[in-house]
Design an enzyme around this catalytic site. Structure first.
Site, short mmCIF file in Angstrom:
data_model
loop_
_atom_site.label_atom_id
_atom_site.label_comp_id
_atom_site.label_asym_id
_atom_site.label_seq_id
_atom_site.Cartn_x
_atom_site.Cartn_y
_atom_site.Cartn_z
N THR A 128 46.98 57.75 61.27
CA THR A 128 47.26 56.33 61.14
C THR A 128 47.67 55.77 62.48
O THR A 128 48.42 56.39 63.21
CB THR A 128 48.43 56.07 60.16
OG1 THR A 128 48.09 56.60 58.90
CG2 THR A 128 48.73 54.61 60.02
N LYS A 159 45.72 50.45 55.18
CA LYS A 159 47.13 50.72 55.43
C LYS A 159 47.92 49.49 55.85
O LYS A 159 49.05 49.60 56.30
CB LYS A 159 47.26 51.82 56.48
CG LYS A 159 46.52 53.09 56.11
CD LYS A 159 46.48 54.03 57.27
CE LYS A 159 45.21 54.81 57.30
NZ LYS A 159 44.99 55.49 58.54
N GLY A 176 52.49 47.11 57.34
CA GLY A 176 51.62 48.21 57.71
C GLY A 176 52.41 49.49 57.57
O GLY A 176 53.61 49.51 57.85
N SER A 222 50.13 58.09 64.42
CA SER A 222 49.60 59.08 65.35
C SER A 222 49.14 58.48 66.67
O SER A 222 49.36 59.04 67.73
CB SER A 222 48.42 59.82 64.71
OG SER A 222 48.82 60.46 63.54
#
Length: 185
Positions: A12, A44, A58, A137
């Site tokens: 993500t 997301k 988010g 990430s």
């Protein structure tokens, strides 16, 4: 997030950019298990409307955990309409202190177009500097790119899209299939 609890989930990047009276929240669509992409079109970034007022959220981390937190946040905001900061702090307190919630593995970016917060399971409710927030990430890649792009004349959405494209080129857990939500102050 404790790596020993997670089965290798990654994937993500969520970025929020505030500029010109609006906030744009962008999220990629990739979910990976280890080195395998298991979904490329996850959504997301969500728009909530507690008490008739829009809020964009988010999330990064476990999807089920994030949905649990979104439901809790929505209830907090319904109970305290127009008080985003207070609702976020109340969620963070519950998240840190509740025996069940403290095990949830996620992070949130929340905005009503005026205020912008990052909420973590460590009890943090952070107002980001430089009108940019990023999690996940590829969050640091997107954050760095967006900071550089803030020096251009681009609007919030253009900055978010370009920064997310840069993050997707660098982070193997981030793709270019974006969900983008705009919200004005």
């Amino acid at each position: 997030m404790a790596e020993d609890k997670f089965p290798g989930w990654h994937g993500t990047t969520i970025l929020a950019v505030r500029r010109g009276g609006e906030v744009v929240v962008a999220g990629d669509g990739q979910v990976s298990l280890g080195q395998t992409v298991i979904k490329g079109s996850a959504r997301k970034v969500r728009r909530l409307s507690p008490g008739g007022r829009d809020v964009v959220v988010g999330f990064a981390g476990s999807t089920a955990d994030a949905f649990t937190l979104l439901e809790r946040l929505e209830k907090k905001l319904e109970a305290q309409p127009g008080q985003l900061a207070r609702g976020c702090v109340e969620l963070a307190k519950d998240w840190r202190m509740d025996k069940y919630l403290r095990n949830l593995e996620a992070m949130l970016i929340v905005t009503d177009g005026t205020e912008l917060f990052v909420i973590t399971g460590a009890g943090d409710v952070l107002e980001p500097e430089n009108d940019i927030a990023a999690i996940g990430s590829g969050g640091n890649f997107a954050l760095a790119a967006a900071r550089g792009l803030m020096e251009t004349g681009l609007d919030a959405e253009a900055i978010a899209r370009k920064a997310m494209a840069i993050a997707a080129d660098i982070c193997v857990y981030t793709n270019g299939r974006l969900t983008v939500e705009r919200i004005s102050a």
